[in-house]
Design a protein around this motif. Structure first.
Motif, PDB file in Angstrom:
ATOM      1  N   GLY A   1     -78.359  63.532 -36.345  1.00  0.00           N
ATOM      2  CA  GLY A   1     -77.341  64.314 -36.998  1.00  0.00           C
ATOM      3  C   GLY A   1     -76.065  63.572 -37.334  1.00  0.00           C
ATOM      4  N   TRP A   2     -76.054  62.235 -37.213  1.00  0.00           N
ATOM      5  CA  TRP A   2     -74.856  61.488 -37.583  1.00  0.00           C
ATOM      6  C   TRP A   2     -74.665  61.506 -39.096  1.00  0.00           C
ATOM      7  CZ3 TRP A   2     -75.969  56.549 -34.215  1.00  0.00           C
ATOM      8  CH2 TRP A   2     -75.686  56.857 -32.873  1.00  0.00           C
ATOM      9  N   THR A   3     -73.422  61.675 -39.535  1.00  0.00           N
ATOM     10  CA  THR A   3     -73.100  61.601 -40.959  1.00  0.00           C
ATOM     11  C   THR A   3     -71.794  60.845 -41.140  1.00  0.00           C
ATOM     12  OG1 THR A   3     -71.881  63.699 -40.954  1.00  0.00           O
ATOM     13  CG2 THR A   3     -74.222  63.808 -41.485  1.00  0.00           C
ATOM     14  N   VAL A   4     -71.680  60.182 -42.263  1.00  0.00           N
ATOM     15  CA  VAL A   4     -70.446  59.487 -42.642  1.00  0.00           C
ATOM     16  C   VAL A   4     -70.116  59.913 -44.064  1.00  0.00           C
ATOM     17  CG1 VAL A   4     -69.357  57.264 -43.089  1.00  0.00           C
ATOM     18  CG2 VAL A   4     -70.995  57.495 -41.203  1.00  0.00           C
ATOM     19  N   THR A   5     -68.890  60.379 -44.295  1.00  0.00           N
ATOM     20  CA  THR A   5     -68.472  60.799 -45.634  1.00  0.00           C
ATOM     21  C   THR A   5     -67.297  59.943 -46.090  1.00  0.00           C
ATOM     22  OG1 THR A   5     -69.124  63.080 -45.127  1.00  0.00           O
ATOM     23  CG2 THR A   5     -67.764  62.742 -47.069  1.00  0.00           C
TER      24      THR A   5
END
Length: 212
Positions: A34-38
């Motif tokens: 579930g890691w995200t980078v925006t």
């Protein structure tokens, strides 16, 4: 885009762009999904992102790199897919493979553009360059015109990482072009932790919820 990729993309957009967080992880194993980078532009508008779209790595298409082509969730389009895995042998390394993703009617077309490994102890460089990619040298379809595309630094395991990203100027026409490369470099950096043995702790900044 395949149906499975579409479902994962919709799920990620729903949980991230609409501000719905996931339940807190209860173990080190669950911390790695579930890691995200925006990446945002100077006005605060999201222009690129990297999302771990499978529960655990390694698995095909572990990361999806996305680029915003307009406003709203429907404007997000897949740009590339990153796969990473732990290589064990004479040298402990992080193996990776990157493919650009294109929609071709009802089917998804993927073009490999980078495949190599990085030492998990010393770190190294993640590079997209036809000079370092055997398939490009063999005359396979290469989607970028003109030499070096991008490179970023990757620290070894357990080290606080601040990737330095370099992009070939001929491949930049707008803020979004740079943003996808920055999102990609962040995903590669996180793979160094995501591919750790589950018995090993993650970097401090990635497991604050667990410590609390």
């Amino acid at each position: 885009m395949t149906r499975s990729t579409s479902r994962r993309l919709r799920s990620w957009l729903s949980s991230t762009l609409h501000g719905e967080g996931r339940d807190g992880a209860h173990s080190r194993r669950e911390q790695r999904k579930g890691w995200t980078v925006t990446i945002h532009d100077l006005s605060g508008f999201p222009v690129a992102a990297a999302a771990m779209v499978t529960p655990f790595v390694p698995s095909p298409g572990s990361w999806l790199i996305l680029q915003a082509t307009g406003a709203g969730p429907s404007s997000w389009k897949p740009w590339a897919r990153l796969e990473a895995w732990r290589e064990r042998g004479p040298v402990d390394a992080l193996g990776y493979r990157l493919e650009l993703v294109f929609d071709s009617g009802p089917h998804e077309c993927a073009v490999p553009i980078a495949e190599s490994s990085i030492s998990t102890k010393r770190g190294g460089q993640f590079v997209i360059d036809p000079a370092t990619f055997p398939e490009a040298a063999a005359g396979a379809a290469w989607p970028f015109a003109g030499g070096f595309v991008m490179g970023s630094t990757v620290e070894g395991e357990g080290r606080a990482s601040r990737p330095t990203v370099q992009v070939g100027v001929q491949h930049v026409t707008c803020m979004g072009d740079v943003a996808v490369f920055v999102a990609l470099s962040a995903a590669v950096d996180l793979c160094m932790d995501a591919c750790k043995l589950f018995s090993q702790r993650l970097r401090k900044e990635l497991c604050q919820d667990q410590d609390e």
